[in-house]
Design a protein around this motif. Structure first.
Motif, short mmCIF file in Angstrom:
data_model
loop_
_atom_site.label_atom_id
_atom_site.label_comp_id
_atom_site.label_asym_id
_atom_site.label_seq_id
_atom_site.Cartn_x
_atom_site.Cartn_y
_atom_site.Cartn_z
N HIS A 8 1.33 -2.01 5.06
CA HIS A 8 0.95 -0.76 5.72
C HIS A 8 1.55 0.49 5.07
CE1 HIS A 8 -1.16 1.16 8.95
NE2 HIS A 8 -0.07 1.80 9.33
N SER A 9 2.66 0.36 4.38
CA SER A 9 3.25 1.50 3.68
C SER A 9 2.22 2.08 2.70
CB SER A 9 4.48 1.03 2.91
OG SER A 9 4.77 1.88 1.84
N PRO A 10 2.04 3.40 2.66
CA PRO A 10 0.99 3.98 1.82
C PRO A 10 1.04 3.57 0.34
CG PRO A 10 1.81 5.64 3.32
CD PRO A 10 2.70 4.43 3.48
N PHE B 224 0.22 -0.18 0.17
CA PHE B 224 -1.20 -0.32 0.47
C PHE B 224 -2.02 0.01 -0.78
CE2 PHE B 224 -5.33 1.09 1.96
CZ PHE B 224 -5.64 0.19 2.97
N SER B 225 -1.66 1.09 -1.46
CA SER B 225 -2.37 1.50 -2.68
C SER B 225 -2.21 0.46 -3.79
CB SER B 225 -1.84 2.85 -3.16
OG SER B 225 -2.10 3.85 -2.19
#
Length: 101
Positions: free
Chosen positions: A17-19, A22-23
């Motif tokens: 879930h951390s941006p 996630f990327s």
């Protein structure tokens, strides 16, 4: 408070879930493997940020890191593990469930 089924947000994977993570997962899901530099440029982070986040994902078993040499130059590449692919798909499905899709 409702006593109905648990809200889907409880199924979100905090590691994914951390941006930045996630990327990373999104970029790796679209490729068999990616070189460190290509991944860094694709998600627009610094070397140190990418290295730290890849280490977290590797420790969780979501990413496989390979180090090799091309001539005398070191090359690092990353790919999703089977567990990482499963976690990615589950996370996306949970986001769809939350969005009502």
């Amino acid at each position: 408070m409702s006593t109905g089924p648990e809200h889907p947000r409880h199924r979100l994977d905090d590691l994914v879930h951390s941006p930045v993570r996630f990327s990373i997962m999104a970029a790796l899901a679209g490729a068999e493997t990616m070189d460190f530099k290509d991944l860094r440029d694709a998600i627009q982070v610094s070397d140190s940020v990418l290295s730290k986040q890849l280490s977290i994902l590797e420790k969780a078993g979501y990413v496989q890191i390979r180090k090799s040499f091309v001539g005398k130059l070191p090359r690092t590449s990353a790919s999703l593990s089977e567990a990482g692919t499963d976690a990615w798909r589950a996370h996306l499905q949970t986001l769809r469930d939350i969005a009502g899709g």
